[in-house]
Every structure is written in C-alpha cells, then in structure tokens.
Design an enzyme around this catalytic site. Structure first.
Site, PDB file in Angstrom:
ATOM      1  N   TYR A   2      -1.775   3.830   1.365  1.00  0.00           N
ATOM      2  CA  TYR A   2      -0.576   4.027   0.533  1.00  0.00           C
ATOM      3  C   TYR A   2      -0.909   4.940  -0.664  1.00  0.00           C
ATOM      4  O   TYR A   2      -0.110   5.780  -1.060  1.00  0.00           O
ATOM      5  CB  TYR A   2      -0.032   2.694   0.005  1.00  0.00           C
ATOM      6  CG  TYR A   2       0.577   1.774   1.041  1.00  0.00           C
ATOM      7  CD1 TYR A   2       0.557   2.072   2.397  1.00  0.00           C
ATOM      8  CD2 TYR A   2       1.206   0.578   0.643  1.00  0.00           C
ATOM      9  CE1 TYR A   2       1.119   1.213   3.335  1.00  0.00           C
ATOM     10  CE2 TYR A   2       1.779  -0.284   1.569  1.00  0.00           C
ATOM     11  CZ  TYR A   2       1.721   0.033   2.912  1.00  0.00           C
ATOM     12  OH  TYR A   2       2.278  -0.827   3.825  1.00  0.00           O
ATOM     13  N   ASP A  40      -9.178   5.098  10.763  1.00  0.00           N
ATOM     14  CA  ASP A  40      -8.563   4.310   9.684  1.00  0.00           C
ATOM     15  C   ASP A  40      -8.341   5.238   8.492  1.00  0.00           C
ATOM     16  O   ASP A  40      -9.278   5.897   8.031  1.00  0.00           O
ATOM     17  CB  ASP A  40      -9.524   3.161   9.314  1.00  0.00           C
ATOM     18  CG  ASP A  40      -8.930   2.222   8.272  1.00  0.00           C
ATOM     19  OD1 ASP A  40      -8.030   2.634   7.511  1.00  0.00           O
ATOM     20  OD2 ASP A  40      -9.393   1.065   8.193  1.00  0.00           O
ATOM     21  N   ARG A  82     -11.150   1.902  -7.448  1.00  0.00           N
ATOM     22  CA  ARG A  82     -12.085   0.920  -6.880  1.00  0.00           C
ATOM     23  C   ARG A  82     -13.411   0.894  -7.649  1.00  0.00           C
ATOM     24  O   ARG A  82     -14.098  -0.124  -7.697  1.00  0.00           O
ATOM     25  CB  ARG A  82     -12.333   1.189  -5.392  1.00  0.00           C
ATOM     26  CG  ARG A  82     -11.084   0.866  -4.566  1.00  0.00           C
ATOM     27  CD  ARG A  82     -11.286   0.998  -3.075  1.00  0.00           C
ATOM     28  NE  ARG A  82      -9.982   1.134  -2.416  1.00  0.00           N
ATOM     29  CZ  ARG A  82      -9.782   1.064  -1.114  1.00  0.00           C
ATOM     30  NH1 ARG A  82     -10.792   0.856  -0.302  1.00  0.00           N
ATOM     31  NH2 ARG A  82      -8.573   1.202  -0.606  1.00  0.00           N
ATOM     32  N   ASP A 105      -2.005   2.037   9.372  1.00  0.00           N
ATOM     33  CA  ASP A 105      -3.010   3.061   9.062  1.00  0.00           C
ATOM     34  C   ASP A 105      -4.213   3.068   9.989  1.00  0.00           C
ATOM     35  O   ASP A 105      -5.209   3.705   9.702  1.00  0.00           O
ATOM     36  CB  ASP A 105      -3.443   2.953   7.593  1.00  0.00           C
ATOM     37  CG  ASP A 105      -4.508   1.918   7.375  1.00  0.00           C
ATOM     38  OD1 ASP A 105      -4.482   0.884   8.074  1.00  0.00           O
ATOM     39  OD2 ASP A 105      -5.381   2.151   6.524  1.00  0.00           O
ATOM     40  N   GLU A 106      -4.114   2.362  11.113  1.00  0.00           N
ATOM     41  CA  GLU A 106      -5.242   2.372  12.049  1.00  0.00           C
ATOM     42  C   GLU A 106      -4.768   2.721  13.452  1.00  0.00           C
ATOM     43  O   GLU A 106      -3.669   2.336  13.850  1.00  0.00           O
ATOM     44  CB  GLU A 106      -5.905   0.985  12.104  1.00  0.00           C
ATOM     45  CG  GLU A 106      -6.574   0.586  10.818  1.00  0.00           C
ATOM     46  CD  GLU A 106      -7.181  -0.812  10.905  1.00  0.00           C
ATOM     47  OE1 GLU A 106      -7.859  -1.116  11.906  1.00  0.00           O
ATOM     48  OE2 GLU A 106      -6.959  -1.595   9.978  1.00  0.00           O
TER      49      GLU A 106
HETATM   50  P1  TTP Z   1      -6.075  -1.210   4.531  1.00  0.00           P
HETATM   51  O1  TTP Z   1      -6.508  -0.352   5.663  1.00  0.00           O
HETATM   52  O2  TTP Z   1      -6.613  -2.601   4.458  1.00  0.00           O
HETATM   53  O3  TTP Z   1      -6.501  -0.516   3.206  1.00  0.00           O
HETATM   54  P2  TTP Z   1      -6.452   0.976   2.747  1.00  0.00           P
HETATM   55  O4  TTP Z   1      -6.140   1.917   3.833  1.00  0.00           O
HETATM   56  O5  TTP Z   1      -5.546   1.037   1.574  1.00  0.00           O
HETATM   57  O6  TTP Z   1      -7.909   1.194   2.217  1.00  0.00           O
HETATM   58  P3  TTP Z   1      -9.231   1.510   3.027  1.00  0.00           P
HETATM   59  O7  TTP Z   1      -9.712   2.805   2.500  1.00  0.00           O
HETATM   60  O8  TTP Z   1     -10.152   0.373   2.661  1.00  0.00           O
HETATM   61  O9  TTP Z   1      -8.925   1.528   4.478  1.00  0.00           O
HETATM   62  O10 TTP Z   1      -4.507  -1.321   4.456  1.00  0.00           O
HETATM   63  C1  TTP Z   1      -3.655  -0.242   4.775  1.00  0.00           C
HETATM   64  C2  TTP Z   1      -2.447  -0.247   3.861  1.00  0.00           C
HETATM   65  O11 TTP Z   1      -1.731  -1.449   4.033  1.00  0.00           O
HETATM   66  C3  TTP Z   1      -2.799  -0.177   2.410  1.00  0.00           C
HETATM   67  O12 TTP Z   1      -2.886   1.155   1.951  1.00  0.00           O
HETATM   68  C4  TTP Z   1      -1.713  -0.935   1.741  1.00  0.00           C
HETATM   69  C5  TTP Z   1      -1.165  -1.855   2.798  1.00  0.00           C
HETATM   70  N1  TTP Z   1      -1.509  -3.257   2.527  1.00  0.00           N
HETATM   71  C6  TTP Z   1      -0.489  -4.146   2.201  1.00  0.00           C
HETATM   72  O13 TTP Z   1       0.668  -3.778   2.126  1.00  0.00           O
HETATM   73  N2  TTP Z   1      -0.813  -5.437   1.954  1.00  0.00           N
HETATM   74  C7  TTP Z   1      -2.081  -5.890   2.006  1.00  0.00           C
HETATM   75  O14 TTP Z   1      -2.329  -7.068   1.760  1.00  0.00           O
HETATM   76  C8  TTP Z   1      -3.126  -4.951   2.337  1.00  0.00           C
HETATM   77  C9  TTP Z   1      -4.561  -5.383   2.418  1.00  0.00           C
HETATM   78  C10 TTP Z   1      -2.789  -3.649   2.587  1.00  0.00           C
HETATM   79 MG    MG Z   2      -7.213   2.106   5.649  1.00  0.00          MG
END
Ligand code: TTP
Ligand code: MG
Length: 545
Positions: free
Chosen positions: A23, A18, A55, A110-111
């Site tokens: 973004y 992940d 954060r 992103d996963e």
């Molecule tokens: P996430 O993996 O939920 O978050 P993240 O990668 O930003 O943070 P983390 O370090 O906790 O993993 O989401 C991935 C991307 O998806 C995030 O960067 C922005 C986008 N996103 C949206 O567009 N809408 C949303 O509601 C969420 C939660 C994320």
């Molecule tokens: Mg993420």
C-alpha cells in the site's frame, strides 16, 4: 513412527512474487514526494503497513497509530481505507505476470505464484552455462542431479526479468522466491527484503523450514492448528520433526497430520491454480449510524458509482448485485452483518462503458438495491446501520472486441444516423440464466423494456451473435473493407434493385447505401443456413462453443 516417506518431485519451477510494502508503494507512486519520508498507511487507528524508511524507526505492521507516532514523530500518515488504487495496481501486476505463464495464482492483493515450468523447459534446451541471479538460501556444494538445479537457475533469471518488468512498467519493487514448490518459493522470497530475490534448491528445504523456528510461521499453519499442535507441546518446526507421527495422527486425523508433517519438511505438491478474474468486485464503507432511508439510498448511490468504476476497469458485465449491511443493536450492543443479493438485467449496462449508467438505469438498480435493503431491515422500527457494502458477484464477458462484419456495418450505420436501429447493441446481452438459490432473489430489477426492434436490427444482431461466437469465421476489418470495395464495384454495374434479406425491414434496407445492401444480401445468402442454426442457438447461448 515416521510418516510414510514421500518421494519429492522436483520437476516444477515456481516463482513467488511479493510486492514490497504494497500500500505504501502505491501511495509513493501516486505522490513521489513521499519516497524520502517515513510513511505509514492508516486504517482506522492502525498502521497496516509502512515504507522501509519508517520500518527503520521500528514501525511494524498493525501497530497502533499512537504507538507508531511515539516511535517516529515525523511519520507521515496516509489513509488507506479505500482499496481502489491498491486493487487496481494489484490486477495490473497479475496481468503482467500472466504474460509469462497461464498458471498465475493470486494470494491476497500483493502476492502471486507463477508456475514457469514450461518456459524453463523451453529455455533449458539452449542453455549451456546458467548463472544464478540473486541470493541463494543454503549450501550449493551438493546439489541434486535430477535436472532441477539447472531449472531453478533458469528460474532465477526469469524472476529477475519479471521483477525488472514490474519495475519498468509499474514502478514497483518486489521480492521473489524461486523453488520447486509453492511453499519453498514463498518462504525463500521472504529471506531477503526488500527488492531482492532468493532461490532455494531442494537439498536445503529442511534447513529453510527449520529457519522459521516456530510452526506458526509455516504458511498454511494458522492459529487453530498452531493451538492444536501446542496442546501436544509442538511449538517449533524441530518439535514437529521429532514428534511421533502416530501421536500427530491421533490429534489431527491422518490426512491433516500428513500435510502438516510434509509442510514441516518443505514438501508441497499443491499446484499453482490459475486465478483468473475475480469472482466478485465490491466495496464497502463503514459509517456513523444511519437511521434514515433517504440517507441509506444516497450512500448506496455513491457506493454504486464507485463500484461501477471498478467494474468498468474489469471490463465484464455484472449479472448479480449483493448488498451488505451491518446493523448495530443498541440494546445488546452487538453488530451483525447481513447480505442479500439479486440478479440484474445485463441490458441496463452500456456495453461500451460499463461505468456509465443512464440516470434511468441507475435509478432502476438503486431501486432494486433498496428492495434488498427493505428485506434486510424493517424500516418501520428504529435501526442503526454502521456499514453499507455493494458488490457484483457474477459476470458475463462483454461482446468480443474483434472486428466482425456486423460490427463494422453497425458502426457505419451509426455514423449515418439511421436511428431506428439504435438498439442493436442491446441484443448481444446474454440472457440471465444463473441458477437461483434460496438467497438469490431473481429478477429483482425489471428488465429494461426492450424497445421493439425492427426486423432489420434482429437480422444484424443475429449475425453479430453468430460471428461473435465463431471468431475464426469472422472476416478481419481489412478483408471486410476489401469485400465492400468489391461489392461496391459490382453494384455499380447494375441498376437493378438488390434483394432485401427476408428478415430485414424493406423500408430500412432501402435507406442503406447500395454497397451495404449488396453486401448484406450476399452475407445473408452465405449465412442463410448458419442463421437457421443460430436462431435455434440464440435461445441457448451457452451451448455455442
Ligand atoms: P504484506 O505483504 O504483509 O506487507 P507489505 O507488502 O506492506 O510489506 P512487505 O514489504 O513486508 O511485503 O501485506 C500487503 C498489504 O496488505 C499491505 O501493504 C497492507 C495490507 N495489509 C492490511 O490491510 N492489513 C494487515 O493486517 C496487513 C498485515 C497488511
Ligand atoms: Mg508485500
């Protein structure tokens, strides 16, 4: 009553990767000055994600901008509505992961899950002492002795290697979870963030699931299911464990009840499904109400040119275009999305660079899109468009980049500016054989009127087609060069006219250098029988294996 006991299979090793604050990281890579500042990514009036500095101020995903600004007045906001760079980075990560296994499954942008069982099984042979890399969830004093412990330990080393490579090649940090199934790997990875990794051994699976507390936190249990479970007072994972299985079965049906029950104990047999390339590539833009056709066309032209950049990066040739619109009804105050799609002729695209359309071809595609628009919107009546989207939804692979004799020749011929075979490239496009459904409008775009090809180009194209579909038989460029050298020597020995292959235009053939003539004749002879087969198969390219 308990659910039928399930024997858990520990044979796989799965890594979940992940990207941290995805973004925000992409923006920080683009502009490193942002790295030391609290950064939020804005879509409309919401912060969809933020970097880890932000954060610390309490900024959370999906927080209103106004609220976030109150919490952190210095918050730097970057607009994140254009997903282009995020998508591009996302695919770079997946491509990198595909070097480790062909079983890579994308989950959102992103996963990724990677099934690394094969590499682990290879490595286990030479491993004497294996150290765990990163964090461990739970107690490791009583590990299972089926071999999974060593496999998972090796998995932690591979996870570290993968994360190091993502960092060194793409400058992105990630979290990883390592487990014997997807569910556990994903949850384990979220236990230490950011830029860390965690392994979970099977003996700690139940403990990991209980650590989530609420059933809604179990991946795979969405809002509807959470509500259904809530209706029989199941709120926590522990509630689910204590629940009579018959009651659960009555509520959800036996299949779903079993899945939910299994998930709550960390059991997940779903395979990592190789995702491959995306089935559709699209972009959309919301806009202030558009009510004039000319403006719609202009907006679509801009969208098309942005979309072509994405498709150019993907590398495949699109076959179908889909238009999405959102109409706002002022009377009912309701917005509706509608889509319509049509096939496009693949010859409109330049196979060397899909992103570059000639003006004529761009206009042809736009005209087709406008026809779709006119089917969706009665432009004789007032209308209000608040979103326009375009996507390509079916693709064919571009001609193989491997060297073939014909490509080699075509290149040479192009250099020699023999213009009457300039359309040779077009003959490689796959005929549009996609099944039409009720919503697919066939042949909306008129096929490019294919200029009449001289017989010679047909000859080359046929051979090229055959070669492309039979890579093993394709001589390498080096071998072709040797062949050319030999044939040049041969042709110098004789002043006789070299026979012109029957399919070729004598006129064009005579203009070619003698060595090329020689080579073409020999090629023709060698492939004469295969050409016969090929000319049949050209009509049914899908049958060529
Ligand atoms: P996430 O993996 O939920 O978050 P993240 O990668 O930003 O943070 P983390 O370090 O906790 O993993 O989401 C991935 C991307 O998806 C995030 O960067 C922005 C986008 N996103 C949206 O567009 N809408 C949303 O509601 C969420 C939660 C994320
Ligand atoms: Mg993420």
């Amino acid at each position: 009553m308990e659910a039928e006991s399930t024997l858990d299979d520990h044979s796989r090793t799965i890594i979940h990767i992940d990207l941290d604050c995805f973004y925000a990281q992409v923006e920080m890579v683009k502009n490193p000055e942002l790295r030391t500042l609290p950064l939020g990514i804005q879509q409309k009036n919401i912060v969809v994600t933020s970097n880890y500095i932000a954060r610390q101020y309490g900024i959370k995903k999906c927080m209103l901008i106004t609220e976030a600004k109150k919490m952190c007045p210095n918050l730097v906001l970057v607009k994140g509505e254009d997903l282009h760079d995020y998508r591009q980075t996302s695919y770079k990560v997946t491509t990198l992961l595909q070097k480790y296994s062909n079983l890579v499954e994308r989950l959102g942008l992103d996963e990724n899950f990677i099934d690394v069982t094969s590499i682990v099984n290879e490595k286990i042979e030479d491993s004497t002492r294996i150290d765990i890399v990163g964090n461990v969830f739970g107690d490791i004093s009583d590990l299972c002795d089926c071999g999974c412990s060593d496999r998972l330990k090796i998995g932690t080393n591979i996870a570290q290697e993968i994360r190091d490579q993502i960092k060194s090649e793409l400058n992105l940090t990630t979290c990883a979870g390592v487990g014997h199934n997807k569910l556990l790997a994903k949850i384990a990875g979220s236990k230490h963030k950011p830029n860390e990794q965690t392994v979970i051994f099977p003996n700690s699976a139940v403990e990991l699931m209980l650590s989530l507390n609420l059933v809604s936190y179990i991946p795979g249990i969405g809002t509807t299911l959470t509500e259904q479970l809530g209706s029989i007072n199941i709120k926590t994972v522990q509630d689910l464990h204590n629940m009579d299985f018959v009651k659960l079965k009555n509520l959800l049906g036996s299949e779903k009840a079993k899945t939910v029950h299994d998930l709550s104990f960390g059991l997940d047999r779903t395979p990592v499904k190789s995702t491959g390339k995306p089935q559709s590539i699209g972009i959309e833009d919301s806009c202030k109400s558009i009510s004039i056709e000319k403006e719609v066309r202009e907006k679509l032209r801009q969208l098309l040119s942005r979309l072509l950049v994405l498709v150019g990066e993907d590398g495949r040739v699109p076959k179908t275009i889909k238009l999405t619109i959102r109409k706002f009804d002022r009377k009912s105050k309701v917005s509706n999305r509608e889509t319509r799609q049509c096939n496009i002729n693949t010859t409109l695209f330049n196979p060397k660079d899909i992103s570059k359309l000639t003006e004529t071809n761009e206009n042809k595609i736009l005209t087709a899109i406008m026809r779709l628009f006119n089917k969706l919107v009665n432009t004789n009546k007032p209308y209000h468009i608040t979103l326009l989207g375009l996507s390509f939804t079916k693709f064919v692979e571009r001609p193989s980049a491997k060297s073939t004799l014909t490509k080699f020749l075509i290149k040479d011929i192009e250099v020699q500016s023999i213009t009457n075979i300039e359309n040779v490239q077009e003959t490689k496009t796959t005929p549009d054989d996609s099944p039409s459904t009720s919503y697919v409008e066939n042949s909306e775009t008129e096929p490019e009127p294919t200029p009449k090809k001289c017989k010679f180009s047909d000859f080359i194209a046929k051979k090229r087609f055959l070669r492309d579909s039979d890579d093993c038989a394709s001589p390498s460029k080096l071998r072709v060069a040797e062949l050319r050298l030999n044939s040049t020597e041969k042709s110098m020995d004789t002043n006789q006219n070299i026979s012109c292959p029957p399919d070729a235009s004598e006129e064009v053939f005579r203009e070619l250098p003698r060595d090329v003539q020689q080579e073409l004749w020999e090629e023709y002879k060698q492939t004469r029988d295969r050409d016969k087969v090929c000319s049949n198969q050209l009509k049914k390219p899908n049958q060529i294996v």
